[in-house]
Design an enzyme around this catalytic site. Structure first.
Site, PDB file in Angstrom:
ATOM      1  N   HIS A 169      40.655  29.353  39.533  1.00 45.87           N
ATOM      2  CA  HIS A 169      41.782  28.832  38.770  1.00 45.87           C
ATOM      3  C   HIS A 169      42.790  29.926  38.417  1.00 45.87           C
ATOM      4  O   HIS A 169      43.882  29.627  37.930  1.00 45.87           O
ATOM      5  CB  HIS A 169      41.306  28.190  37.465  1.00 45.87           C
ATOM      6  CG  HIS A 169      40.556  26.914  37.640  1.00 45.87           C
ATOM      7  ND1 HIS A 169      39.182  26.873  37.768  1.00 45.87           N
ATOM      8  CD2 HIS A 169      40.983  25.619  37.699  1.00 45.87           C
ATOM      9  CE1 HIS A 169      38.790  25.615  37.889  1.00 45.87           C
ATOM     10  NE2 HIS A 169      39.861  24.840  37.855  1.00 45.87           N
ATOM     11  N   HIS A 197      41.733  17.126  45.208  1.00 46.17           N
ATOM     12  CA  HIS A 197      40.447  17.749  45.516  1.00 46.17           C
ATOM     13  C   HIS A 197      39.639  16.841  46.443  1.00 46.17           C
ATOM     14  O   HIS A 197      38.889  17.326  47.301  1.00 46.17           O
ATOM     15  CB  HIS A 197      39.646  18.022  44.237  1.00 46.17           C
ATOM     16  CG  HIS A 197      40.041  19.277  43.528  1.00 46.17           C
ATOM     17  ND1 HIS A 197      40.032  20.508  44.145  1.00 46.17           N
ATOM     18  CD2 HIS A 197      40.447  19.493  42.249  1.00 46.17           C
ATOM     19  CE1 HIS A 197      40.411  21.438  43.281  1.00 46.17           C
ATOM     20  NE2 HIS A 197      40.676  20.857  42.134  1.00 46.17           N
ATOM     21  N   HIS A 238      46.336  16.164  40.923  1.00 45.37           N
ATOM     22  CA  HIS A 238      45.568  17.387  41.200  1.00 45.37           C
ATOM     23  C   HIS A 238      44.123  17.041  41.514  1.00 45.37           C
ATOM     24  O   HIS A 238      43.574  17.476  42.539  1.00 45.37           O
ATOM     25  CB  HIS A 238      45.648  18.305  39.981  1.00 45.37           C
ATOM     26  CG  HIS A 238      44.721  19.487  40.030  1.00 45.37           C
ATOM     27  ND1 HIS A 238      45.147  20.776  40.258  1.00 45.37           N
ATOM     28  CD2 HIS A 238      43.361  19.579  39.876  1.00 45.37           C
ATOM     29  CE1 HIS A 238      44.122  21.597  40.242  1.00 45.37           C
ATOM     30  NE2 HIS A 238      43.017  20.885  40.007  1.00 45.37           N
ATOM     31  N   GLU A 239      43.503  16.284  40.634  1.00 43.73           N
ATOM     32  CA  GLU A 239      42.079  16.004  40.813  1.00 43.73           C
ATOM     33  C   GLU A 239      41.817  15.140  42.040  1.00 43.73           C
ATOM     34  O   GLU A 239      40.850  15.366  42.773  1.00 43.73           O
ATOM     35  CB  GLU A 239      41.516  15.348  39.551  1.00 43.73           C
ATOM     36  CG  GLU A 239      41.501  16.271  38.340  1.00 43.73           C
ATOM     37  CD  GLU A 239      40.686  17.541  38.561  1.00 43.73           C
ATOM     38  OE1 GLU A 239      39.731  17.512  39.362  1.00 43.73           O
ATOM     39  OE2 GLU A 239      41.000  18.563  37.935  1.00 43.73           O
ATOM     40  N   TYR A 298      34.296  26.442  47.493  1.00 42.39           N
ATOM     41  CA  TYR A 298      34.803  26.587  46.119  1.00 42.39           C
ATOM     42  C   TYR A 298      34.375  27.914  45.503  1.00 42.39           C
ATOM     43  O   TYR A 298      33.666  27.968  44.508  1.00 42.39           O
ATOM     44  CB  TYR A 298      34.342  25.403  45.274  1.00 42.39           C
ATOM     45  CG  TYR A 298      35.217  25.145  44.065  1.00 42.39           C
ATOM     46  CD1 TYR A 298      36.552  24.775  44.221  1.00 42.39           C
ATOM     47  CD2 TYR A 298      34.708  25.244  42.786  1.00 42.39           C
ATOM     48  CE1 TYR A 298      37.355  24.523  43.131  1.00 42.39           C
ATOM     49  CE2 TYR A 298      35.499  24.994  41.678  1.00 42.39           C
ATOM     50  CZ  TYR A 298      36.828  24.634  41.861  1.00 42.39           C
ATOM     51  OH  TYR A 298      37.628  24.378  40.752  1.00 42.39           O
ATOM     52  N   GLU A 319      42.038  25.097  44.803  1.00 36.87           N
ATOM     53  CA  GLU A 319      42.739  24.810  43.555  1.00 36.87           C
ATOM     54  C   GLU A 319      44.248  24.755  43.765  1.00 36.87           C
ATOM     55  O   GLU A 319      44.943  23.915  43.179  1.00 36.87           O
ATOM     56  CB  GLU A 319      42.401  25.862  42.500  1.00 36.87           C
ATOM     57  CG  GLU A 319      41.086  25.632  41.791  1.00 36.87           C
ATOM     58  CD  GLU A 319      41.050  24.314  41.028  1.00 36.87           C
ATOM     59  OE1 GLU A 319      42.095  23.923  40.460  1.00 36.87           O
ATOM     60  OE2 GLU A 319      39.994  23.664  41.012  1.00 36.87           O
ATOM     61  N   ASP A 347      34.380  31.904  36.799  1.00 33.63           N
ATOM     62  CA  ASP A 347      35.206  30.841  37.364  1.00 33.63           C
ATOM     63  C   ASP A 347      35.120  30.829  38.893  1.00 33.63           C
ATOM     64  O   ASP A 347      36.125  30.751  39.593  1.00 33.63           O
ATOM     65  CB  ASP A 347      36.655  31.013  36.894  1.00 33.63           C
ATOM     66  CG  ASP A 347      37.578  29.880  37.348  1.00 33.63           C
ATOM     67  OD1 ASP A 347      37.092  28.762  37.536  1.00 33.63           O
ATOM     68  OD2 ASP A 347      38.785  30.150  37.517  1.00 33.63           O
TER      69      ASP A 347
END
Length: 359
Positions: A277, A179, A175-176, A190, A199, A272
Protein backbone atom coordinates in the site's frame (compact mmCIF):
# COMPACT_ATOMS: atom_id res chain seq x y z
CA UNK A 1 0.95 -19.87 -1.23
CA UNK A 2 -0.54 -23.14 -2.43
CA UNK A 3 -2.22 -22.95 -5.80
CA UNK A 4 -5.95 -23.61 -5.82
CA UNK A 5 -7.73 -25.85 -8.33
CA UNK A 6 -8.82 -22.92 -10.55
CA UNK A 7 -5.30 -21.65 -11.01
CA UNK A 8 -6.09 -18.37 -9.24
CA UNK A 9 -4.65 -17.33 -5.92
CA UNK A 10 -7.19 -14.84 -4.55
CA UNK A 11 -5.86 -12.64 -1.79
CA UNK A 12 -7.49 -10.71 1.01
CA UNK A 13 -7.28 -7.04 0.03
CA UNK A 14 -8.29 -4.12 2.24
CA UNK A 15 -8.54 -0.42 1.41
CA UNK A 16 -7.03 0.80 4.70
CA UNK A 17 -3.37 -0.27 4.97
CA UNK A 18 -2.32 -2.32 8.01
CA UNK A 19 0.26 0.29 9.03
CA UNK A 20 -2.53 2.85 9.53
CA UNK A 21 -4.53 0.48 11.74
CA UNK A 22 -1.35 -0.49 13.64
CA UNK A 23 -0.78 3.18 14.47
CA UNK A 24 -4.35 3.59 15.69
CA UNK A 25 -4.21 0.37 17.72
CA UNK A 26 -1.30 1.78 19.74
CA UNK A 27 -3.11 5.03 20.57
CA UNK A 28 -3.73 5.72 24.25
CA UNK A 29 -7.31 6.80 23.57
CA UNK A 30 -9.55 3.71 23.82
CA UNK A 31 -12.07 5.31 21.45
CA UNK A 32 -9.41 5.14 18.73
CA UNK A 33 -7.48 2.04 19.74
CA UNK A 34 -10.34 -0.39 20.44
CA UNK A 35 -12.03 -0.21 17.01
CA UNK A 36 -8.64 -0.43 15.27
CA UNK A 37 -7.70 -3.52 17.28
CA UNK A 38 -11.03 -5.17 16.47
CA UNK A 39 -10.54 -4.34 12.82
CA UNK A 40 -7.03 -5.81 12.79
CA UNK A 41 -8.29 -8.97 14.51
CA UNK A 42 -11.13 -9.29 12.01
CA UNK A 43 -8.77 -8.74 9.09
CA UNK A 44 -6.48 -11.45 10.42
CA UNK A 45 -9.36 -13.91 10.59
CA UNK A 46 -10.54 -13.06 7.09
CA UNK A 47 -6.99 -13.29 5.73
CA UNK A 48 -6.63 -16.79 7.22
CA UNK A 49 -10.00 -17.78 5.77
CA UNK A 50 -8.84 -16.57 2.35
CA UNK A 51 -5.72 -18.73 2.58
CA UNK A 52 -7.80 -21.77 3.47
CA UNK A 53 -10.06 -21.13 0.50
CA UNK A 54 -6.96 -20.94 -1.68
CA UNK A 55 -5.95 -24.41 -0.53
CA UNK A 56 -9.33 -26.16 -0.75
CA UNK A 57 -10.80 -24.07 -3.59
CA UNK A 58 -13.66 -21.60 -3.57
CA UNK A 59 -17.12 -22.72 -4.66
CA UNK A 60 -17.84 -21.94 -8.28
CA UNK A 61 -20.16 -18.98 -8.77
CA UNK A 62 -22.08 -18.87 -12.04
CA UNK A 63 -24.32 -16.13 -13.35
CA UNK A 64 -27.94 -16.90 -12.41
CA UNK A 65 -30.42 -17.83 -15.14
CA UNK A 66 -32.29 -14.54 -14.77
CA UNK A 67 -29.12 -12.51 -15.34
CA UNK A 68 -29.02 -10.53 -18.59
CA UNK A 69 -25.83 -10.64 -20.63
CA UNK A 70 -23.97 -7.36 -20.42
CA UNK A 71 -25.94 -6.24 -17.36
CA UNK A 72 -24.89 -6.44 -13.70
CA UNK A 73 -26.44 -8.90 -11.29
CA UNK A 74 -26.10 -7.26 -7.87
CA UNK A 75 -27.11 -8.47 -4.42
CA UNK A 76 -26.61 -6.42 -1.27
CA UNK A 77 -26.66 -8.02 2.18
CA UNK A 78 -26.77 -6.49 5.65
CA UNK A 79 -24.49 -8.05 8.28
CA UNK A 80 -26.29 -6.03 10.98
CA UNK A 81 -22.97 -5.31 12.76
CA UNK A 82 -22.13 -9.01 12.90
CA UNK A 83 -19.36 -10.76 10.95
CA UNK A 84 -21.13 -13.75 9.38
CA UNK A 85 -21.13 -13.47 5.60
CA UNK A 86 -23.03 -12.70 3.54
CA UNK A 87 -25.76 -11.60 5.98
CA UNK A 88 -29.42 -10.80 5.32
CA UNK A 89 -30.36 -9.97 1.73
CA UNK A 90 -31.71 -6.42 1.54
CA UNK A 91 -31.60 -5.50 -2.14
CA UNK A 92 -31.41 -7.46 -5.36
CA UNK A 93 -30.85 -6.50 -8.99
CA UNK A 94 -33.58 -4.17 -10.21
CA UNK A 95 -35.05 -3.52 -6.75
CA UNK A 96 -35.94 0.08 -5.98
CA UNK A 97 -33.76 2.06 -3.53
CA UNK A 98 -34.64 1.66 0.11
CA UNK A 99 -34.22 3.93 3.13
CA UNK A 100 -30.69 2.74 3.96
CA UNK A 101 -28.26 5.07 2.17
CA UNK A 102 -25.38 2.66 2.75
CA UNK A 103 -27.21 -0.10 0.88
CA UNK A 104 -28.05 2.28 -1.95
CA UNK A 105 -24.47 3.53 -2.28
CA UNK A 106 -23.11 -0.01 -2.37
CA UNK A 107 -25.62 -0.99 -5.05
CA UNK A 108 -24.80 2.09 -7.15
CA UNK A 109 -21.05 1.60 -6.75
CA UNK A 110 -21.20 -2.00 -7.92
CA UNK A 111 -23.19 -0.82 -10.93
CA UNK A 112 -20.76 1.97 -11.78
CA UNK A 113 -17.84 -0.45 -11.66
CA UNK A 114 -19.62 -2.96 -13.87
CA UNK A 115 -20.55 -0.20 -16.33
CA UNK A 116 -17.05 1.20 -16.74
CA UNK A 117 -15.53 -2.22 -17.42
CA UNK A 118 -18.40 -3.15 -19.75
CA UNK A 119 -18.59 0.04 -21.80
CA UNK A 120 -14.93 1.00 -21.91
CA UNK A 121 -13.22 -2.39 -21.97
CA UNK A 122 -15.97 -4.79 -23.12
CA UNK A 123 -15.47 -6.80 -19.96
CA UNK A 124 -18.55 -8.61 -18.68
CA UNK A 125 -18.22 -8.21 -14.91
CA UNK A 126 -15.18 -8.95 -12.77
CA UNK A 127 -14.31 -12.31 -14.30
CA UNK A 128 -15.28 -11.40 -17.85
CA UNK A 129 -18.06 -13.99 -17.73
CA UNK A 130 -20.90 -12.22 -15.95
CA UNK A 131 -19.89 -12.95 -12.35
CA UNK A 132 -22.62 -11.81 -9.93
CA UNK A 133 -21.58 -8.85 -7.80
CA UNK A 134 -22.29 -9.45 -4.13
CA UNK A 135 -21.67 -7.08 -1.26
CA UNK A 136 -22.24 -6.95 2.48
CA UNK A 137 -22.70 -3.68 4.38
CA UNK A 138 -22.78 -2.81 8.10
CA UNK A 139 -20.12 -5.41 8.76
CA UNK A 140 -18.83 -5.82 12.32
CA UNK A 141 -18.75 -3.42 15.23
CA UNK A 142 -17.27 -0.08 14.13
CA UNK A 143 -15.28 -2.02 11.55
CA UNK A 144 -12.75 0.35 10.00
CA UNK A 145 -12.15 -1.16 6.58
CA UNK A 146 -13.57 -2.47 3.32
CA UNK A 147 -12.32 -5.55 1.51
CA UNK A 148 -12.59 -7.94 -1.39
CA UNK A 149 -12.22 -11.50 -0.09
CA UNK A 150 -11.95 -13.19 -3.48
CA UNK A 151 -15.69 -13.73 -3.72
CA UNK A 152 -17.51 -10.61 -2.57
CA UNK A 153 -17.24 -7.02 -1.30
CA UNK A 154 -17.55 -6.15 2.39
CA UNK A 155 -17.97 -2.67 3.89
CA UNK A 156 -17.60 -1.51 7.46
CA UNK A 157 -19.34 1.52 8.97
CA UNK A 158 -16.15 2.98 10.42
CA UNK A 159 -15.63 4.14 13.98
CA UNK A 160 -16.87 7.72 13.27
CA UNK A 161 -13.72 8.99 15.01
CA UNK A 162 -11.22 8.33 12.20
CA UNK A 163 -13.20 6.58 9.47
CA UNK A 164 -16.73 7.11 8.20
CA UNK A 165 -18.95 4.70 6.25
CA UNK A 166 -16.83 2.93 3.64
CA UNK A 167 -19.52 3.09 0.94
CA UNK A 168 -19.19 6.89 0.83
CA UNK A 169 -16.31 6.79 -1.66
CA UNK A 170 -17.21 5.11 -4.96
CA UNK A 171 -13.51 4.75 -5.79
CA UNK A 172 -13.17 2.47 -2.74
CA UNK A 173 -15.85 0.21 -4.21
CA UNK A 174 -14.15 0.29 -7.59
CA UNK A 175 -10.74 -0.31 -5.99
CA UNK A 176 -11.81 -3.44 -4.19
CA UNK A 177 -13.69 -4.89 -7.14
CA UNK A 178 -10.67 -4.27 -9.34
CA UNK A 179 -8.74 -6.61 -7.08
CA UNK A 180 -11.19 -9.17 -8.42
CA UNK A 181 -10.33 -8.23 -12.00
CA UNK A 182 -6.62 -8.63 -11.17
CA UNK A 183 -7.40 -11.99 -9.57
CA UNK A 184 -9.01 -13.22 -12.79
CA UNK A 185 -6.34 -11.81 -15.13
CA UNK A 186 -2.67 -11.22 -14.23
CA UNK A 187 -3.21 -12.55 -10.68
CA UNK A 188 -0.30 -10.46 -9.37
CA UNK A 189 1.44 -11.85 -6.30
CA UNK A 190 0.48 -9.86 -3.22
CA UNK A 191 3.96 -9.03 -1.99
CA UNK A 192 6.67 -6.50 -2.79
CA UNK A 193 6.59 -4.83 -6.21
CA UNK A 194 3.98 -7.13 -7.82
CA UNK A 195 1.83 -6.58 -4.73
CA UNK A 196 2.27 -2.82 -5.07
CA UNK A 197 1.28 -3.14 -8.75
CA UNK A 198 -1.80 -5.08 -7.61
CA UNK A 199 -2.71 -2.22 -5.27
CA UNK A 200 -1.91 0.38 -7.91
CA UNK A 201 -4.15 -1.31 -10.48
CA UNK A 202 -6.96 -1.17 -7.93
CA UNK A 203 -6.32 2.53 -7.30
CA UNK A 204 -6.03 3.30 -11.03
CA UNK A 205 -9.36 1.73 -11.96
CA UNK A 206 -11.01 2.87 -8.72
CA UNK A 207 -10.07 6.44 -9.58
CA UNK A 208 -11.29 6.05 -13.16
CA UNK A 209 -14.62 4.69 -11.90
CA UNK A 210 -14.97 7.77 -9.69
CA UNK A 211 -14.12 10.05 -12.61
CA UNK A 212 -16.55 8.13 -14.84
CA UNK A 213 -19.45 8.56 -12.39
CA UNK A 214 -18.68 12.29 -12.04
CA UNK A 215 -18.12 12.83 -15.76
CA UNK A 216 -14.68 14.29 -15.09
CA UNK A 217 -11.70 14.64 -17.37
CA UNK A 218 -8.25 13.71 -16.09
CA UNK A 219 -7.49 17.37 -15.47
CA UNK A 220 -10.71 17.97 -13.55
CA UNK A 221 -10.23 14.97 -11.23
CA UNK A 222 -8.73 15.25 -7.73
CA UNK A 223 -6.92 11.88 -8.04
CA UNK A 224 -7.59 11.14 -4.37
CA UNK A 225 -8.39 7.63 -3.15
CA UNK A 226 -10.96 7.54 -0.37
CA UNK A 227 -11.85 11.23 -0.25
CA UNK A 228 -14.74 11.59 2.21
CA UNK A 229 -13.77 8.59 4.33
CA UNK A 230 -11.78 10.50 6.95
CA UNK A 231 -13.75 11.91 9.88
CA UNK A 232 -13.68 15.68 10.52
CA UNK A 233 -11.11 15.38 13.31
CA UNK A 234 -8.48 13.95 10.92
CA UNK A 235 -6.04 16.34 9.24
CA UNK A 236 -6.10 14.93 5.76
CA UNK A 237 -7.91 14.69 2.44
CA UNK A 238 -8.01 10.98 1.74
CA UNK A 239 -6.19 7.67 2.15
CA UNK A 240 -3.89 8.24 -0.85
CA UNK A 241 -3.13 10.77 -3.56
CA UNK A 242 -2.19 9.50 -7.01
CA UNK A 243 -1.23 12.98 -8.13
CA UNK A 244 1.00 13.74 -5.15
CA UNK A 245 1.84 10.54 -3.25
CA UNK A 246 2.76 11.27 0.35
CA UNK A 247 0.38 14.23 0.77
CA UNK A 248 -2.99 12.60 1.49
CA UNK A 249 -2.79 13.14 5.25
CA UNK A 250 -0.49 14.53 7.92
CA UNK A 251 -2.24 13.95 11.21
CA UNK A 252 -1.26 13.87 14.87
CA UNK A 253 -2.97 10.49 15.26
CA UNK A 254 -2.43 8.80 11.87
CA UNK A 255 1.01 10.28 11.25
CA UNK A 256 2.12 11.32 7.77
CA UNK A 257 1.22 9.61 4.52
CA UNK A 258 4.30 7.42 3.77
CA UNK A 259 3.82 6.91 0.04
CA UNK A 260 6.84 7.69 -2.19
CA UNK A 261 6.44 9.42 -5.55
CA UNK A 262 9.51 7.91 -7.26
CA UNK A 263 12.04 5.09 -6.97
CA UNK A 264 14.57 7.30 -5.18
CA UNK A 265 12.24 7.10 -2.17
CA UNK A 266 11.13 3.47 -2.51
CA UNK A 267 10.33 2.06 0.94
CA UNK A 268 11.91 -1.27 1.89
CA UNK A 269 9.89 -2.88 4.64
CA UNK A 270 8.70 -6.26 5.80
CA UNK A 271 5.36 -4.83 6.94
CA UNK A 272 2.23 -4.61 4.80
CA UNK A 273 3.38 -7.51 2.59
CA UNK A 274 6.52 -5.63 1.69
CA UNK A 275 4.85 -2.22 1.53
CA UNK A 276 2.18 -2.95 -1.08
CA UNK A 277 0.00 0.00 0.00
CA UNK A 278 3.03 2.28 0.32
CA UNK A 279 5.11 1.76 -2.82
CA UNK A 280 1.99 1.67 -4.99
CA UNK A 281 2.38 5.45 -4.98
CA UNK A 282 5.09 5.13 -7.63
CA UNK A 283 3.06 3.40 -10.40
CA UNK A 284 0.03 5.43 -9.27
CA UNK A 285 1.83 8.67 -10.08
CA UNK A 286 3.03 7.25 -13.39
CA UNK A 287 -0.56 6.60 -14.43
CA UNK A 288 -1.67 10.05 -13.29
CA UNK A 289 1.11 11.65 -15.35
CA UNK A 290 0.07 9.70 -18.47
CA UNK A 291 -3.60 10.63 -18.04
CA UNK A 292 -2.75 14.28 -17.32
CA UNK A 293 -0.48 14.53 -20.37
CA UNK A 294 -3.07 13.04 -22.71
CA UNK A 295 -6.03 14.94 -21.30
CA UNK A 296 -9.63 13.98 -21.94
CA UNK A 297 -11.13 11.09 -20.02
CA UNK A 298 -8.55 8.89 -18.33
CA UNK A 299 -10.29 5.65 -19.29
CA UNK A 300 -10.12 6.42 -23.01
CA UNK A 301 -6.38 6.25 -23.73
CA UNK A 302 -4.33 5.94 -20.53
CA UNK A 303 -6.77 3.38 -19.14
CA UNK A 304 -6.76 1.41 -22.39
CA UNK A 305 -2.98 1.00 -22.16
CA UNK A 306 -3.07 -0.16 -18.53
CA UNK A 307 -5.97 -2.53 -19.21
CA UNK A 308 -4.18 -4.02 -22.22
CA UNK A 309 -1.18 -4.86 -20.03
CA UNK A 310 -3.32 -6.24 -17.21
CA UNK A 311 -5.24 -8.57 -19.51
CA UNK A 312 -2.73 -9.19 -22.31
CA UNK A 313 -1.22 -12.36 -20.86
CA UNK A 314 2.39 -11.12 -20.77
CA UNK A 315 2.34 -9.60 -17.28
CA UNK A 316 3.96 -12.17 -14.97
CA UNK A 317 2.56 -12.81 -11.51
CA UNK A 318 5.85 -11.66 -9.99
CA UNK A 319 6.30 -8.64 -12.28
CA UNK A 320 8.47 -5.75 -11.10
CA UNK A 321 7.73 -2.07 -11.72
CA UNK A 322 10.26 -2.16 -14.57
CA UNK A 323 8.57 -5.20 -16.14
CA UNK A 324 5.22 -3.46 -16.00
CA UNK A 325 6.60 -0.16 -17.32
CA UNK A 326 8.14 -1.83 -20.36
CA UNK A 327 4.88 -3.59 -21.14
CA UNK A 328 2.99 -0.27 -21.01
CA UNK A 329 5.47 1.20 -23.49
CA UNK A 330 4.95 -1.78 -25.80
CA UNK A 331 1.16 -1.54 -25.42
CA UNK A 332 1.17 2.19 -26.15
CA UNK A 333 3.23 1.63 -29.29
CA UNK A 334 1.07 -1.26 -30.47
CA UNK A 335 -2.24 0.55 -29.88
CA UNK A 336 -1.29 4.09 -30.88
CA UNK A 337 2.01 4.02 -32.74
CA UNK A 338 4.79 6.57 -32.20
CA UNK A 339 2.50 9.38 -31.10
CA UNK A 340 1.51 11.36 -28.01
CA UNK A 341 0.49 8.25 -26.10
CA UNK A 342 3.92 6.64 -26.37
CA UNK A 343 5.64 9.86 -25.34
CA UNK A 344 3.29 10.30 -22.37
CA UNK A 345 4.03 6.77 -21.13
CA UNK A 346 7.80 6.99 -21.49
CA UNK A 347 7.91 10.46 -19.93
CA UNK A 348 5.80 9.31 -16.98
CA UNK A 349 8.01 6.36 -16.10
CA UNK A 350 11.07 8.56 -16.48
CA UNK A 351 9.55 11.05 -14.03
CA UNK A 352 9.09 8.36 -11.35
CA UNK A 353 12.52 6.93 -12.20
CA UNK A 354 11.43 3.49 -13.36
CA UNK A 355 13.34 2.23 -16.46
CA UNK A 356 10.81 1.63 -19.22
CA UNK A 357 12.94 0.98 -22.29
CA UNK A 358 15.84 -1.30 -23.12
CA UNK A 359 17.86 1.56 -24.51
Amino acid sequence: MTANPTGFEPVFCTIVPPHVLDTLARNQDPALAAPARRTLERDSIERTRRRLTTVIGAPAVAAPEEATAGKPHRTIHDAERRTELPGRKVRGEGDKPGKDATVNRAYAGLGATFELFQKSYERNSIDGGGLPLNATVHYGEDYGNAFWNGEQMVFGDGDKEIFLDFTIAVDVIGHELTHGVVQYTANLTYFGQPGALNESMADVFGSMIKQYTLGQTAREADWLIGAGLLAPRVTGKALRSMKEPGTAYDDDVLGKDPQPADMDHYVRTGRDNGGVHINSGIPNRAFYLVAEALGGHSWERAGQIWYAVLTGGELAQDASFEDFAKLTVAAARQKYGEGDELKAVTDAWSAVKVPATDG
